[in-house]
Scaffold this motif. Structure first.
Motif, short mmCIF file in Angstrom:
data_model
loop_
_atom_site.label_atom_id
_atom_site.label_comp_id
_atom_site.label_asym_id
_atom_site.label_seq_id
_atom_site.Cartn_x
_atom_site.Cartn_y
_atom_site.Cartn_z
N GLN A 123 0.84 -1.20 0.00
CA GLN A 123 0.00 0.00 0.00
C GLN A 123 0.88 1.25 0.00
O GLN A 123 1.95 1.26 0.61
CB GLN A 123 -0.91 0.01 1.23
N ARG A 124 0.41 2.29 -0.66
CA ARG A 124 1.09 3.58 -0.59
C ARG A 124 0.61 4.32 0.65
O ARG A 124 -0.57 4.65 0.77
CB ARG A 124 0.84 4.39 -1.85
N VAL A 125 1.54 4.55 1.57
CA VAL A 125 1.21 5.13 2.87
C VAL A 125 1.98 6.43 3.04
O VAL A 125 3.18 6.49 2.74
CB VAL A 125 1.57 4.16 4.02
N SER A 126 1.32 7.46 3.54
CA SER A 126 1.97 8.75 3.76
C SER A 126 3.00 8.63 4.88
O SER A 126 2.78 7.93 5.88
CB SER A 126 0.93 9.81 4.13
N ILE A 127 4.12 9.35 4.74
CA ILE A 127 5.13 9.34 5.81
C ILE A 127 4.57 9.98 7.09
O ILE A 127 5.12 9.75 8.17
CB ILE A 127 6.41 10.08 5.38
N ASN A 128 3.50 10.73 6.97
CA ASN A 128 2.88 11.36 8.15
C ASN A 128 1.81 10.48 8.78
O ASN A 128 1.16 10.91 9.73
CB ASN A 128 2.28 12.71 7.76
N ALA A 129 1.60 9.28 8.24
CA ALA A 129 0.56 8.40 8.79
C ALA A 129 1.04 6.96 8.82
O ALA A 129 0.27 6.03 8.54
CB ALA A 129 -0.72 8.53 7.95
N LEU A 130 2.30 6.76 9.17
CA LEU A 130 2.84 5.40 9.22
C LEU A 130 2.34 4.67 10.46
O LEU A 130 2.22 5.26 11.53
CB LEU A 130 4.37 5.44 9.23
N PRO A 131 2.06 3.38 10.36
CA PRO A 131 1.62 2.61 11.53
C PRO A 131 2.76 2.43 12.52
O PRO A 131 3.94 2.55 12.17
CB PRO A 131 1.19 1.27 10.94
N TRP A 132 2.42 2.10 13.76
CA TRP A 132 3.42 1.99 14.83
C TRP A 132 4.45 0.92 14.53
O TRP A 132 5.60 0.99 15.00
CB TRP A 132 2.72 1.68 16.16
#
Length: 554
Positions: A299-308
Motif C-alpha cells: 500500500q502507498r502510505v503517507s510518511i505522516n501516517a505510518l503505523p506503529w
C-alpha cells in the motif's frame, strides 16, 4: 567452524580441536591486521558505488556552512573558491540547522585539495564516509571487548557489522545515518570507559564525543541522558566501594561543561544564538513540512501516517534472522534475570552495561512510536541503534554457548542453533558478494516476488549508476537521451561517471530514442508499453532492482 573459533567457551565441546593460531601470536597483531583488512577492503570496493538521493543536498549544506565559517576567518581565500560562490545565504538557508560536523570538514578539505570534477568529489566523499564507518566499527569492537572481556568477541561484534549487507553498502555513501551511527557508538564507548575508570580526562573526552554526535544529528543529545542515567545507576546499584558520589559530583560538571562548549563550537548554526537556535533545531526534530508516500505491505502510505509497527517490521526484514533472534535472546535472558533479582543483576558493571544496551536499542524506537515521529526510507533514521542490537546478539550467543556446556537435550539444541546461525552468516556473506554493489536492497528472508510487490526497493537510487553504465556500454551513439521514473537520482549518478561518459548523456524525455530508467521505489506495477522495450534488468539476490526501457525511433 567459525562459530567455535569466535566463541572460545565452546572449545571444551570439541575434544582434540587444535590450538588456534591466535594463541601463538599477540592479540594486538590480529586486531591491527583485522582493521587494516577492513580498511583495504573498503578502499578496493569504494569506486563501485553510486550516488544517493541525498548526497548533492548534503554537500550543498556542507559548502554553505564552509563558506559561512571561512568567510569570517579567511574572506580572501573564500572569494577565490568557485564552489563556494553562488550559494544560498547561510542565514536564510532552509537546512541551516542541520549538524555539519562531518559535512563541513569534508567540504573544506575538498576545496583545499582542489577537487573540482564531480567524479573526484563523490569518490572523496565516499572515502570519508567509509573512514567514519570504519571508526564506528572500531568503537563497536571496543564496546564488545569491554563488556565481554575478550578481544575475540570484540572482533566478532565488528564482523557482524561488516556482515550486515545494508549497513556495509551504506557505509560508503550515507553521510547522515551511518556517520551518526559511528559517532553515537563512539559516544557510548567513551561513556563505558568513563564508567570503568572515572577520571577528569575521560569525562572531558566523553563530553567531546557527546558533542560530536550531537553536532552530526541532534539526537546525539540522547548520550547526555544515557550518561546521567548510568551515573545514577552507579550511585544506586554499584557495590559500595565503587559508588564514590563525591568523585561523580566533581566529574559531572567537567563532562557537562565540555559537552556544552563543544556542541556550540562544532555547530555553526548555534553561534549567533546558542540556546534559542538549539531549541529551534530540537523543535524541528523529525517534523517535516512535506508529504510523500511509501510502499509498505503493498500500500502507498503517507510518511505522516505510518503505523506503529513500521520500524520494527523494517528492522526484522532487513537484518539477518540470526542477529535478531540472538539479540532477542540476549535481551530476554537479561530481563528474566533482572525480574528475579533486580539489584543483584545491576551490581556488576556488566549488568549495568547490558541495561545500557537495552535502553540504547529500545528507547529510540519507543520514542518514534509514542511521539509519532516522521521517519521514512525504512529505518535509516534509527540506524544508530544497530550496534546495540549486535551487542545484545553477542550476549544471546553467549547464553547459547553456556547452554551448550550443560549435558542433556539443551546441549544438542544449543549446538543446532549455533550451526544454523553460522550457516546464515555464511549465506549472508555469499549474498553480499553476489549482490555487490547493490547490498542496499538486501531483504533477510522474503522471497523476491513478495519484496517486489510489497516494499520499496532501491529508495537510495544507487542502481541508476549500473543502468547508465549498461546503456553507455551497449549504445555507441555520441549522444544518448535519458529519462527516468525519478530523474534526480539518475542525474546524481551521472555525476560519478567519467567525464567522457557524462558528455554523452543528456536528459531529454521527448527524444524518439530515449532510454527510460527506473529503480522501483514506490512503483510495483508493470510499466506501460509506451516506454518501449525492456532492454536491461538489474537484479540483486533475485529482486528486480532496476529496469531500462528504450523507445525505438522506427
Amino acid at each position: 567452524m567459525i562459530i567455535f573459533r569466535v566463541l572460545p567457551c565452546l572449545r571444551p565441546m570439541l575434544p582434540g580441536f587444535p590450538r588456534p593460531l591466535t594463541s601463538r601470536l599477540s592479540p594486538r597483531f590480529w586486531i591491527r591486521c583485522y582493521f587494516a583488512l577492513w580498511l583495504l577492503l573498503g578502499l578496493l570496493l569504494l569506486p563501485g558505488y553510486g550516488v544517493s538521493w541525498d548526497e548533492p543536498t548534503d554537500r550543498t549544506t556542507g559548502l554553505i556552512s564552509t563558506r559561512y565559517v571561512t568567510s569570517q576567518v579567511a574572506p580572501a581565500w573564500t572569494a577565490r573558491q568557485p564552489a563556494l560562490q553562488n550559494l544560498p545565504d547561510f542565514a536564510t538557508y532552509s537546512d541551516n540547522d542541520h549538524g555539519v560536523l562531518f559535512e563541513l570538514p569534508v567540504c573544506l578539505l575538498e576545496q583545499l585539495l582542489g577537487l573540482h570534477d564531480s567524479r573526484a568529489v563523490y569518490l572523496w566523499r565516499h572515502g570519508c564516509v567509509f573512514l567514519v564507518f570504519w571508526m564506528g566499527a572500531w568503537a563497536l569492537y571496543g564496546l564488545a571487548r569491554a563488556r565481554f572481556q575478550d578481544w575475540r568477541l570484540g572482533l566478532a561484534a565488528s564482523t557482524l557489522l561488516l556482515l550486515s549487507p545494508r549497513f556495509f553498502a551504506e557505509g560508503f555513501y550515507n553521510t547522515k545515518d551511518i556517520v551518526f551511527l559511528a559517532f553515537f557508538t563512539l559516544g557510548v564507548y567513551t561513556l563505558v570507559r568513563l564508567l570503568q575508570r572515572p577520571t577528569p580526562g575521560r569525562a572531558a573526552l566523553h563530553g567531546l564525543a557527546t558533542a560530536a554526535a550531537t553536532d552530526v544529528r541532534i539526537m546525539g543529545i540522547l548520550l547526555l541522558a544515557f550518561t546521567l542515567g548510568m551515573v545514577a545507576l552507579e550511585l544506586l546499584a554499584a557495590p559500595r566501594p565503587d559508588k564514590q558520589p563525591g568523585r561523580w559530583l566533581r566529574l559531572l560538571p567537567v563532562y557537562l561543561l565540555v559537552t556544552l562548549v563543544a556542541i556550540i563550537v562544532g555547530w555553526p548554526y548555534l553561534w549567533a544564538a546558542p540556546l534559542a537556535n538549539f531549541q529551534r533545531a530540537f523543535a524541528s526534530l523529525s517534523k517535516f513540512s512535506f508529504d510523500a508516500d511509501l510502499l509498505y505491505f503493498g500500500q502507498r502510505v503517507s510518511i505522516n501516517a505510518l503505523p506503529w509497527h513500521y520500524i520494527p517490521v523494517w528492522v526484522l526484514l532487513t537484518t539477518p534472522v540470526a542477529y535478531v533472534t540472538a539479540a532477542l535472546l540476549g535481551a530476554g535472558t537479561y530481563l528474566a534475570a533482572w525480574l528475579r533479582r533486580p539489584l543483584a543483576q545491576l551490581q556488576p558493571l556488566n549488568g549495568r552495561l547490558d541495561a545500557l544496551f537495552i535502553g540504547w536499542l529500545a528507547l529510540p524506537v519507543l520514542m518514534v512510536i509514542v511521539l509519532h515521529s516522521v521517519v521514512y526510507d525504512g529505518w535509516r533514521h534509527l540506524y544508530f541503534i544497530y550496534p546495540a542490537l549486535l551487542l545484545l546478539a553477542l550476549r544471546g550467543a553467549w547464553a547459547v554457548a553456556q547452554a551448550a556446556r550443560r549435558p542433556g537435550w539443551g546441549r544438542r539444541l544449543a549446538q543446532g542453533a549455533a550451526t544454523l546461525a553460522a550457516v546464515e552468516v555464511l549465506l549472508t556473506l555469499g549474498r553480499m558478494v553476489a549482490a555487490h554493489p547493490q547490498q542496499q536492497v538486501y531483504f533477510s528472508f522474503l522471497p523476491p516476488a513478495v519484496v517486489e510487490q510489497q516494499f520499496e526497493r532501491d529508495y537510495w537510487g544507487l542502481s541508476y549508476r549500473a543502468g547508465l553504465e549498461w546503456v553507455l556500454a551497449h549504445d555507441a551513439a555520441p549522444r544518448i537521451h535519458l529519462d527516468a521514473g525519478q530523474r534526480m537520482p539518475m542525474m546524481n549518478n551521472v555525476a560519478i561517471l567519467p567525464a567522457a561518459a557524462r558528455q554523452r548523456l543528456q536528459l531529454d524525455p521527448a527524444a524518439k530514442d530515449v532510454y527510460f530508467l527506473t529503480a522501483y521505489r514506490t512503483h510495483p506495477e508493470a510499466y506501460p508499453d509506451s516506454l518501449g522495450a525492456e532492454v536491461y534488468v538489474l537484479r540483486a539476490n533475485g529482486v528486480k532492482v532496476l529496469s531500462v526501457f528504450q523507445k525505438r525511433p522506427w
